[in-house]
Write a protein that holds these residues in place. Sequence first.
Motif, PDB file in Angstrom:
ATOM      1  N   LEU A  87     -53.148 -88.855  15.352  1.00 60.87           N
ATOM      2  CA  LEU A  87     -54.496 -88.694  16.191  1.00 60.87           C
ATOM      3  C   LEU A  87     -54.786 -87.695  17.151  1.00 60.87           C
ATOM      4  CD1 LEU A  87     -55.453 -92.243  17.442  1.00 60.87           C
ATOM      5  CD2 LEU A  87     -55.541 -91.256  14.930  1.00 60.87           C
ATOM      6  N   LEU A  88     -53.970 -87.273  18.085  1.00 62.46           N
ATOM      7  CA  LEU A  88     -54.816 -86.120  18.549  1.00 62.46           C
ATOM      8  C   LEU A  88     -53.985 -84.798  17.886  1.00 62.46           C
ATOM      9  CD1 LEU A  88     -52.445 -87.728  22.466  1.00 62.46           C
ATOM     10  CD2 LEU A  88     -55.241 -87.907  21.471  1.00 62.46           C
ATOM     11  N   TYR A  89     -53.644 -84.158  17.131  1.00 62.46           N
ATOM     12  CA  TYR A  89     -53.190 -83.628  16.691  1.00 62.46           C
ATOM     13  C   TYR A  89     -53.948 -83.241  15.555  1.00 62.46           C
ATOM     14  CZ  TYR A  89     -48.569 -82.557  18.641  1.00 62.46           C
ATOM     15  OH  TYR A  89     -47.731 -81.976  19.805  1.00 62.46           O
ATOM     16  N   VAL A  90     -55.151 -85.123  14.780  1.00 65.99           N
ATOM     17  CA  VAL A  90     -56.242 -84.204  14.062  1.00 65.99           C
ATOM     18  C   VAL A  90     -57.220 -83.648  14.213  1.00 65.99           C
ATOM     19  CG1 VAL A  90     -57.624 -85.777  12.513  1.00 65.99           C
ATOM     20  CG2 VAL A  90     -55.048 -86.414  12.557  1.00 65.99           C
ATOM     21  N   PHE A  91     -57.187 -84.466  16.460  1.00 68.87           N
ATOM     22  CA  PHE A  91     -58.343 -83.835  16.908  1.00 68.87           C
ATOM     23  C   PHE A  91     -58.113 -82.972  17.153  1.00 68.87           C
ATOM     24  CE2 PHE A  91     -60.310 -83.322  20.967  1.00 68.87           C
ATOM     25  CZ  PHE A  91     -61.505 -84.257  20.691  1.00 68.87           C
ATOM     26  N   GLN A  92     -56.940 -82.030  17.289  1.00 73.40           N
ATOM     27  CA  GLN A  92     -56.984 -80.903  17.592  1.00 73.40           C
ATOM     28  C   GLN A  92     -56.975 -80.114  16.261  1.00 73.40           C
ATOM     29  OE1 GLN A  92     -53.460 -79.694  20.425  1.00 73.40           O
ATOM     30  NE2 GLN A  92     -52.185 -81.214  19.587  1.00 73.40           N
ATOM     31  N   LEU A  93     -57.098 -80.143  15.397  1.00 72.36           N
ATOM     32  CA  LEU A  93     -56.696 -79.369  13.883  1.00 72.36           C
ATOM     33  C   LEU A  93     -58.741 -79.283  13.940  1.00 72.36           C
ATOM     34  CD1 LEU A  93     -55.822 -78.178  11.568  1.00 72.36           C
ATOM     35  CD2 LEU A  93     -55.629 -80.689  10.566  1.00 72.36           C
ATOM     36  N   SER A  99     -59.220 -73.373  18.718  1.00 71.71           N
ATOM     37  CA  SER A  99     -59.451 -71.511  17.825  1.00 71.71           C
ATOM     38  C   SER A  99     -58.361 -71.894  16.427  1.00 71.71           C
ATOM     39  CB  SER A  99     -58.649 -71.015  18.671  1.00 71.71           C
ATOM     40  OG  SER A  99     -57.477 -71.207  18.956  1.00 71.71           O
ATOM     41  N   ASP A 100     -59.071 -70.817  15.658  1.00 73.95           N
ATOM     42  CA  ASP A 100     -57.875 -70.674  14.402  1.00 73.95           C
ATOM     43  C   ASP A 100     -56.709 -70.202  14.532  1.00 73.95           C
ATOM     44  OD1 ASP A 100     -60.350 -70.970  13.845  1.00 73.95           O
ATOM     45  OD2 ASP A 100     -61.269 -69.432  12.552  1.00 73.95           O
ATOM     46  N   SER A 101     -55.965 -69.663  16.100  1.00 76.12           N
ATOM     47  CA  SER A 101     -54.819 -70.242  15.419  1.00 76.12           C
ATOM     48  C   SER A 101     -53.884 -70.790  15.737  1.00 76.12           C
ATOM     49  CB  SER A 101     -54.534 -68.720  16.514  1.00 76.12           C
ATOM     50  OG  SER A 101     -55.103 -68.906  17.691  1.00 76.12           O
ATOM     51  N   HIS A 102     -54.616 -71.489  16.897  1.00 75.49           N
ATOM     52  CA  HIS A 102     -54.086 -72.944  16.706  1.00 75.49           C
ATOM     53  C   HIS A 102     -54.163 -73.976  16.268  1.00 75.49           C
ATOM     54  CE1 HIS A 102     -52.214 -75.776  19.910  1.00 75.49           C
ATOM     55  NE2 HIS A 102     -53.301 -76.407  19.862  1.00 75.49           N
ATOM     56  N   LYS A 103     -55.068 -74.292  14.894  1.00 74.81           N
ATOM     57  CA  LYS A 103     -55.434 -74.512  13.505  1.00 74.81           C
ATOM     58  C   LYS A 103     -53.884 -74.618  12.990  1.00 74.81           C
ATOM     59  CE  LYS A 103     -60.855 -75.908  14.164  1.00 74.81           C
ATOM     60  NZ  LYS A 103     -61.476 -75.323  13.117  1.00 74.81           N
ATOM     61  N   LYS A 104     -53.658 -73.227  13.049  1.00 74.51           N
ATOM     62  CA  LYS A 104     -52.808 -72.567  11.651  1.00 74.51           C
ATOM     63  C   LYS A 104     -51.271 -73.625  12.641  1.00 74.51           C
ATOM     64  CE  LYS A 104     -54.891 -68.517  10.543  1.00 74.51           C
ATOM     65  NZ  LYS A 104     -54.858 -67.172  11.012  1.00 74.51           N
ATOM     66  N   HIS A 105     -51.134 -73.695  13.961  1.00 73.87           N
ATOM     67  CA  HIS A 105     -50.227 -74.325  14.106  1.00 73.87           C
ATOM     68  C   HIS A 105     -50.075 -75.664  13.880  1.00 73.87           C
ATOM     69  CE1 HIS A 105     -47.096 -75.338  17.268  1.00 73.87           C
ATOM     70  NE2 HIS A 105     -47.650 -75.851  17.849  1.00 73.87           N
ATOM     71  N   VAL A 106     -51.713 -76.209  14.568  1.00 75.51           N
ATOM     72  CA  VAL A 106     -51.243 -77.829  14.152  1.00 75.51           C
ATOM     73  C   VAL A 106     -51.161 -77.928  12.835  1.00 75.51           C
ATOM     74  CG1 VAL A 106     -53.012 -79.630  14.889  1.00 75.51           C
ATOM     75  CG2 VAL A 106     -52.686 -78.028  16.519  1.00 75.51           C
ATOM     76  N   LEU A 107     -51.862 -77.817  12.273  1.00 75.26           N
ATOM     77  CA  LEU A 107     -51.830 -78.135  10.233  1.00 75.26           C
ATOM     78  C   LEU A 107     -49.902 -77.832   9.989  1.00 75.26           C
ATOM     79  CD1 LEU A 107     -53.186 -78.002   7.320  1.00 75.26           C
ATOM     80  CD2 LEU A 107     -53.777 -75.923   7.344  1.00 75.26           C
ATOM     81  N   TYR A 146     -59.059 -84.544   5.083  1.00 81.98           N
ATOM     82  CA  TYR A 146     -57.608 -83.974   4.436  1.00 81.98           C
ATOM     83  C   TYR A 146     -56.410 -84.446   5.280  1.00 81.98           C
ATOM     84  CZ  TYR A 146     -60.990 -81.566   1.578  1.00 81.98           C
ATOM     85  OH  TYR A 146     -62.399 -81.518   1.071  1.00 81.98           O
ATOM     86  N   ALA A 147     -56.247 -84.335   7.024  1.00 82.69           N
ATOM     87  CA  ALA A 147     -55.313 -84.947   7.041  1.00 82.69           C
ATOM     88  C   ALA A 147     -54.500 -85.718   6.515  1.00 82.69           C
ATOM     89  CB  ALA A 147     -55.589 -84.632   8.765  1.00 82.69           C
ATOM     90  N   TYR A 148     -55.413 -87.325   6.474  1.00 83.50           N
ATOM     91  CA  TYR A 148     -54.523 -87.917   5.556  1.00 83.50           C
ATOM     92  C   TYR A 148     -54.493 -88.524   4.888  1.00 83.50           C
ATOM     93  CZ  TYR A 148     -54.893 -90.301  10.406  1.00 83.50           C
ATOM     94  OH  TYR A 148     -55.187 -91.410  11.221  1.00 83.50           O
ATOM     95  N   ARG A 149     -55.152 -86.745   3.628  1.00 88.29           N
ATOM     96  CA  ARG A 149     -54.871 -87.157   2.688  1.00 88.29           C
ATOM     97  C   ARG A 149     -53.341 -86.281   2.511  1.00 88.29           C
ATOM     98  NH1 ARG A 149     -58.418 -83.835  -1.807  1.00 88.29           N
ATOM     99  NH2 ARG A 149     -60.012 -86.047  -0.804  1.00 88.29           N
ATOM    100  N   ILE A 150     -53.061 -85.734   3.637  1.00 89.64           N
ATOM    101  CA  ILE A 150     -51.350 -85.158   3.670  1.00 89.64           C
ATOM    102  C   ILE A 150     -50.720 -86.015   3.460  1.00 89.64           C
ATOM    103  CG2 ILE A 150     -49.962 -83.336   4.864  1.00 89.64           C
ATOM    104  CD1 ILE A 150     -52.771 -81.755   5.748  1.00 89.64           C
ATOM    105  N   ARG A 151     -50.618 -87.093   4.474  1.00 87.77           N
ATOM    106  CA  ARG A 151     -50.081 -88.089   4.770  1.00 87.77           C
ATOM    107  C   ARG A 151     -49.377 -89.170   3.683  1.00 87.77           C
ATOM    108  NH1 ARG A 151     -49.515 -90.469  10.698  1.00 87.77           N
ATOM    109  NH2 ARG A 151     -48.021 -91.340   9.212  1.00 87.77           N
ATOM    110  N   TYR A 152     -50.650 -89.533   2.772  1.00 84.45           N
ATOM    111  CA  TYR A 152     -50.695 -90.176   1.291  1.00 84.45           C
ATOM    112  C   TYR A 152     -49.826 -89.660   0.766  1.00 84.45           C
ATOM    113  CZ  TYR A 152     -52.745 -92.287  -2.412  1.00 84.45           C
ATOM    114  OH  TYR A 152     -52.699 -94.123  -3.132  1.00 84.45           O
ATOM    115  N   PHE A 153     -50.040 -88.257   0.258  1.00 83.80           N
ATOM    116  CA  PHE A 153     -49.812 -87.339  -0.685  1.00 83.80           C
ATOM    117  C   PHE A 153     -48.094 -87.883  -0.031  1.00 83.80           C
ATOM    118  CE2 PHE A 153     -53.213 -85.397  -2.332  1.00 83.80           C
ATOM    119  CZ  PHE A 153     -53.202 -86.067  -3.586  1.00 83.80           C
ATOM    120  N   HIS A 154     -47.492 -87.015   0.883  1.00 84.84           N
ATOM    121  CA  HIS A 154     -46.308 -86.974   1.156  1.00 84.84           C
ATOM    122  C   HIS A 154     -45.604 -88.197   1.312  1.00 84.84           C
ATOM    123  CE1 HIS A 154     -46.323 -83.368   3.695  1.00 84.84           C
ATOM    124  NE2 HIS A 154     -46.274 -83.168   2.474  1.00 84.84           N
TER     125      HIS A 154
END
Length: 234
Positions: free
Chosen positions: A142-148, A152-160, A223-231
């Motif tokens: 949940l906290l990583y979805v929150f951060q996404l 900042s844009d640079s941190h979002k890439k890392h979190v994604l 979209y974060a949970y869609r990623i997990r759904y497909f995985h």
Amino acid sequence: MNHEREELDSWKRKFSRKSSIFKRVSKQAQTKVNQWIPEKAHNVVTESIKKMVEVTLKGSEWVPLQQVSVKSSLKEREALMKERVEFYRKAATIEGAGTGAGGIFLGLADFPLLLSIKMKFLSECSAIHGYDTKQYEERLFLLYVFQLAFSSDSHKKHVLDIIENWDVEKEKLKELDWRTFQQEYRDYIDFVKLFQLIPGVGAVVGAYANYQLLDQLGEVAKYAYRIRYFHDIE
């Protein structure tokens, strides 16, 4: 499912684009300001946000399973998520208008109240997709979805990247980097939320800002949970 996958790929491509000049300059300025702030002050803010989030996450056990049904299809799950984001968006808008109208003191109270609303929404999203928020790893997700949503844009890439490889990454992540979490979140919303403290316009700004912030969190969660759904189905 091809349409949903294509839509997801299109959404993820946004994170590979270069940040705008305004965003880069703003981030540089915020980083410089953070360097001027005494370490002791940073520690106090970090610990305060950590405790605030932990209390909120402990409260995530209040999600009644009889009200949040686990749907089998992605379409049904996302339809239910849409209903919940509309509910919490309204709650956040009313809360933002109320605290914004109260000037600086009530405006400051908006921070923990809005944070609680966001976490409640994310906890329900987790339940909708069949995950148990009593498990530490799910609360961490949940906290990583929150951060996404709020970084900042640079941190979002890392979190994604972490979210896309969650099954592997969750084994490495024993504790969240709270210092980064609070700085990214604070820097992201500070500029807009500061206007909420101004008497006369605070109510309008507060309502609009909270509406947009919940709308943004809703899109990212989808979209974060869609990623997990497909995985999970692969």
